[in-house]
Motif scaffolding. Sequence first.
Motif, PDB file in Angstrom:
ATOM      1  N   GLN A 119       0.832  -1.202   0.000  1.00 15.18           N
ATOM      2  CA  GLN A 119       0.000   0.000   0.000  1.00 15.18           C
ATOM      3  C   GLN A 119       0.868   1.255   0.000  1.00 15.18           C
ATOM      4  O   GLN A 119       0.587   2.223  -0.724  1.00 15.18           O
ATOM      5  CB  GLN A 119      -0.935   0.001   1.210  1.00 15.18           C
ATOM      6  N   ALA A 120       1.919   1.248   0.816  1.00  9.81           N
ATOM      7  CA  ALA A 120       2.810   2.403   0.863  1.00  9.81           C
ATOM      8  C   ALA A 120       3.534   2.581  -0.464  1.00  9.81           C
ATOM      9  O   ALA A 120       3.687   3.709  -0.969  1.00  9.81           O
ATOM     10  CB  ALA A 120       3.821   2.237   1.999  1.00  9.81           C
ATOM     11  N   ASN A 121       3.974   1.488  -1.041  1.00  9.29           N
ATOM     12  CA  ASN A 121       4.686   1.542  -2.313  1.00  9.29           C
ATOM     13  C   ASN A 121       3.787   2.057  -3.432  1.00  9.29           C
ATOM     14  O   ASN A 121       4.173   2.945  -4.210  1.00  9.29           O
ATOM     15  CB  ASN A 121       5.216   0.148  -2.648  1.00  9.29           C
ATOM     16  N   GLU A 122       2.582   1.534  -3.493  1.00  9.65           N
ATOM     17  CA  GLU A 122       1.652   1.944  -4.550  1.00  9.65           C
ATOM     18  C   GLU A 122       1.215   3.396  -4.392  1.00  9.65           C
ATOM     19  O   GLU A 122       0.940   4.083  -5.384  1.00  9.65           O
ATOM     20  CB  GLU A 122       0.434   1.022  -4.546  1.00  9.65           C
ATOM     21  N   ALA A 123       1.179   3.880  -3.155  1.00 11.16           N
ATOM     22  CA  ALA A 123       0.789   5.271  -2.909  1.00 11.16           C
ATOM     23  C   ALA A 123       1.935   6.253  -3.158  1.00 11.16           C
ATOM     24  O   ALA A 123       1.745   7.467  -3.040  1.00 11.16           O
ATOM     25  CB  ALA A 123       0.281   5.425  -1.484  1.00 11.16           C
ATOM     26  N   GLY A 124       3.104   5.733  -3.481  1.00 13.50           N
ATOM     27  CA  GLY A 124       4.250   6.594  -3.748  1.00 13.50           C
ATOM     28  C   GLY A 124       4.888   7.185  -2.514  1.00 13.50           C
ATOM     29  O   GLY A 124       5.613   8.185  -2.603  1.00 13.50           O
ATOM     30  N   LYS A 125       4.644   6.578  -1.349  1.00 17.21           N
ATOM     31  CA  LYS A 125       5.274   7.073  -0.126  1.00 17.21           C
ATOM     32  C   LYS A 125       6.764   6.720  -0.138  1.00 17.21           C
ATOM     33  O   LYS A 125       7.182   5.730  -0.754  1.00 17.21           O
ATOM     34  CB  LYS A 125       4.601   6.463   1.104  1.00 17.21           C
ATOM     35  N   THR A 126       7.543   7.503   0.560  1.00 19.73           N
ATOM     36  CA  THR A 126       8.949   7.170   0.729  1.00 19.73           C
ATOM     37  C   THR A 126       9.055   5.986   1.680  1.00 19.73           C
ATOM     38  O   THR A 126       8.480   6.007   2.775  1.00 19.73           O
ATOM     39  CB  THR A 126       9.735   8.361   1.298  1.00 19.73           C
ATOM     40  N   LEU A 127       9.776   4.940   1.279  1.00 19.49           N
ATOM     41  CA  LEU A 127       9.954   3.747   2.100  1.00 19.49           C
ATOM     42  C   LEU A 127      11.332   3.801   2.752  1.00 19.49           C
ATOM     43  O   LEU A 127      12.338   4.019   2.074  1.00 19.49           O
ATOM     44  CB  LEU A 127       9.818   2.488   1.249  1.00 19.49           C
ATOM     45  N   ALA A 128      11.371   3.613   4.060  1.00 19.17           N
ATOM     46  CA  ALA A 128      12.630   3.690   4.796  1.00 19.17           C
ATOM     47  C   ALA A 128      12.695   2.528   5.778  1.00 19.17           C
ATOM     48  O   ALA A 128      11.661   1.933   6.144  1.00 19.17           O
ATOM     49  CB  ALA A 128      12.744   5.028   5.528  1.00 19.17           C
ATOM     50  N   TYR A 129      13.911   2.202   6.228  1.00 25.23           N
ATOM     51  CA  TYR A 129      14.112   1.009   7.044  1.00 25.23           C
ATOM     52  C   TYR A 129      15.137   1.297   8.141  1.00 25.23           C
ATOM     53  O   TYR A 129      16.102   2.035   7.933  1.00 25.23           O
ATOM     54  CB  TYR A 129      14.605  -0.153   6.169  1.00 25.23           C
ATOM     55  N   PHE A 130      14.932   0.684   9.298  1.00 28.03           N
ATOM     56  CA  PHE A 130      15.873   0.806  10.393  1.00 28.03           C
ATOM     57  C   PHE A 130      17.083  -0.108  10.212  1.00 28.03           C
ATOM     58  O   PHE A 130      18.153   0.155  10.769  1.00 28.03           O
ATOM     59  CB  PHE A 130      15.190   0.486  11.723  1.00 28.03           C
ATOM     60  N   GLU A 131      16.905  -1.203   9.485  1.00 27.12           N
ATOM     61  CA  GLU A 131      17.954  -2.209   9.334  1.00 27.12           C
ATOM     62  C   GLU A 131      17.980  -2.737   7.902  1.00 27.12           C
ATOM     63  O   GLU A 131      16.987  -2.631   7.177  1.00 27.12           O
ATOM     64  CB  GLU A 131      17.712  -3.375  10.300  1.00 27.12           C
ATOM     65  N   THR A 132      19.102  -3.345   7.545  1.00 31.22           N
ATOM     66  CA  THR A 132      19.186  -4.054   6.276  1.00 31.22           C
ATOM     67  C   THR A 132      18.777  -5.510   6.487  1.00 31.22           C
ATOM     68  O   THR A 132      18.748  -6.023   7.612  1.00 31.22           O
ATOM     69  CB  THR A 132      20.608  -4.021   5.712  1.00 31.22           C
ATOM     70  N   VAL A 133      18.478  -6.189   5.385  1.00 33.45           N
ATOM     71  CA  VAL A 133      18.192  -7.623   5.460  1.00 33.45           C
ATOM     72  C   VAL A 133      19.397  -8.360   6.031  1.00 33.45           C
ATOM     73  O   VAL A 133      19.255  -9.267   6.870  1.00 33.45           O
ATOM     74  CB  VAL A 133      17.817  -8.166   4.069  1.00 33.45           C
ATOM     75  N   GLU A 134      20.585  -7.978   5.607  1.00 33.08           N
ATOM     76  CA  GLU A 134      21.795  -8.641   6.092  1.00 33.08           C
ATOM     77  C   GLU A 134      21.939  -8.489   7.603  1.00 33.08           C
ATOM     78  O   GLU A 134      22.320  -9.444   8.307  1.00 33.08           O
ATOM     79  CB  GLU A 134      23.019  -8.071   5.391  1.00 33.08           C
ATOM     80  N   GLU A 135      21.622  -7.316   8.121  1.00 31.46           N
ATOM     81  CA  GLU A 135      21.687  -7.108   9.569  1.00 31.46           C
ATOM     82  C   GLU A 135      20.683  -7.994  10.286  1.00 31.46           C
ATOM     83  O   GLU A 135      20.999  -8.596  11.330  1.00 31.46           O
ATOM     84  CB  GLU A 135      21.419  -5.640   9.903  1.00 31.46           C
ATOM     85  N   GLN A 136      19.464  -8.092   9.761  1.00 32.96           N
ATOM     86  CA  GLN A 136      18.454  -8.917  10.427  1.00 32.96           C
ATOM     87  C   GLN A 136      18.862 -10.380  10.463  1.00 32.96           C
ATOM     88  O   GLN A 136      18.720 -11.052  11.486  1.00 32.96           O
ATOM     89  CB  GLN A 136      17.105  -8.752   9.740  1.00 32.96           C
ATOM     90  N   ILE A 137      19.353 -10.896   9.365  1.00 36.43           N
ATOM     91  CA  ILE A 137      19.816 -12.285   9.351  1.00 36.43           C
ATOM     92  C   ILE A 137      20.987 -12.459  10.315  1.00 36.43           C
ATOM     93  O   ILE A 137      21.093 -13.457  11.027  1.00 36.43           O
ATOM     94  CB  ILE A 137      20.194 -12.703   7.923  1.00 36.43           C
ATOM     95  N   GLY A 138      21.847 -11.448  10.368  1.00 34.21           N
ATOM     96  CA  GLY A 138      23.010 -11.531  11.238  1.00 34.21           C
ATOM     97  C   GLY A 138      22.674 -11.622  12.711  1.00 34.21           C
ATOM     98  O   GLY A 138      23.450 -12.191  13.490  1.00 34.21           O
ATOM     99  N   PHE A 139      21.532 -11.083  13.128  1.00 35.50           N
ATOM    100  CA  PHE A 139      21.160 -11.190  14.535  1.00 35.50           C
ATOM    101  C   PHE A 139      21.102 -12.648  14.970  1.00 35.50           C
ATOM    102  O   PHE A 139      21.446 -12.982  16.113  1.00 35.50           O
ATOM    103  CB  PHE A 139      19.809 -10.518  14.796  1.00 35.50           C
ATOM    104  N   PHE A 140      20.645 -13.522  14.081  1.00 30.54           N
ATOM    105  CA  PHE A 140      20.600 -14.947  14.378  1.00 30.54           C
ATOM    106  C   PHE A 140      21.893 -15.649  13.982  1.00 30.54           C
ATOM    107  O   PHE A 140      22.440 -16.458  14.728  1.00 30.54           O
ATOM    108  CB  PHE A 140      19.415 -15.600  13.661  1.00 30.54           C
ATOM    109  N   ALA A 141      22.394 -15.332  12.790  1.00 31.69           N
ATOM    110  CA  ALA A 141      23.558 -16.049  12.274  1.00 31.69           C
ATOM    111  C   ALA A 141      24.807 -15.803  13.108  1.00 31.69           C
ATOM    112  O   ALA A 141      25.727 -16.631  13.112  1.00 31.69           O
ATOM    113  CB  ALA A 141      23.807 -15.649  10.825  1.00 31.69           C
TER     114      ALA A 141
END
Length: 291
Positions: A159-181
């Motif tokens: 919904q956010a993407n289709e509405a043209g909102k700016t998408l932002a993130y606190f972490e990268t995918v690599e960081e999230q996987i790293g929490f476990f790995a």
Amino acid sequence: MTMFNTVTGGFLSALMLAGAAMADPSLWHIEDEDSDVYIFGTVHILRPGLEWQSDEVMRAFESADTVYFEAPVNDPAEAAGMQQILMANALNPAGTTLSSLVSDEAWSQIEAFAPRVGVTAAQLEPLRPWLATIQLGVGFIMISGYDPQSGVEATLWPQANEAGKTLAYFETVEEQIGFFANLPQDIEVALLEETVADFETAPDQLDTLVAAWADGDQATIDNVMNAEMRADAPEVHDVIIVQRNHRWAGQIEDILDGSGTVFIAVGSGHLPGEEGVISLLRDRGIVVSGP
């Protein structure tokens, strides 16, 4: 229940609520002279039929210029990179099998349970314990009738993407996987062993957790998501919850230095409690409206 909550409360977390119902989850608001910031606690996998998109939540979401999520795990453009990162951290060293790392009792439980989620114990043998934990834990929830496409982020991101909102993130995918790995191996193994031991009792406790989310009951969310983990798995709780909460509080303070309307959607277990994001923001002198 602690380790099952850890898996479902961190990367690829999964929570559930039976039946169709109207939820009224909590929403927090911060404002200054040129900023409006809304903070919404999410669940990442839900049983279809739960109507959680209240007027209050959706007004805040629709008003936002920018929407923050934990990480871009719902972005199709990230799928290939996510798979590469997973595979780079997926396998035990040559000559090490999963069954050699866990207790005989845990391996017997895995052998009995794995076919229920469409894999065999032999297929899990090469995997590191953290990934086997996630595969079995998420598989368990899905065979119980829950749909990743019904989760909050899976609904809001498109919904956010289709509405043209700016998408932002606190972490990268690599960081999230790293929490476990990057967990020490003994913690990885404990994570797996306690998760498989919890499978029979997990549904009732997860129902309690999401019922609390649907009712905006922050005390119960904190008790179920954090209290047991703090007591029984403090190392995991520190990595998966506490350290991230402190980083996010600092990032939210930085967001307030800017301007505009921002909607933040992060896992509900990160928000309540003394070391939850909301308390950490208030400790910084920020006025946060909400529970």
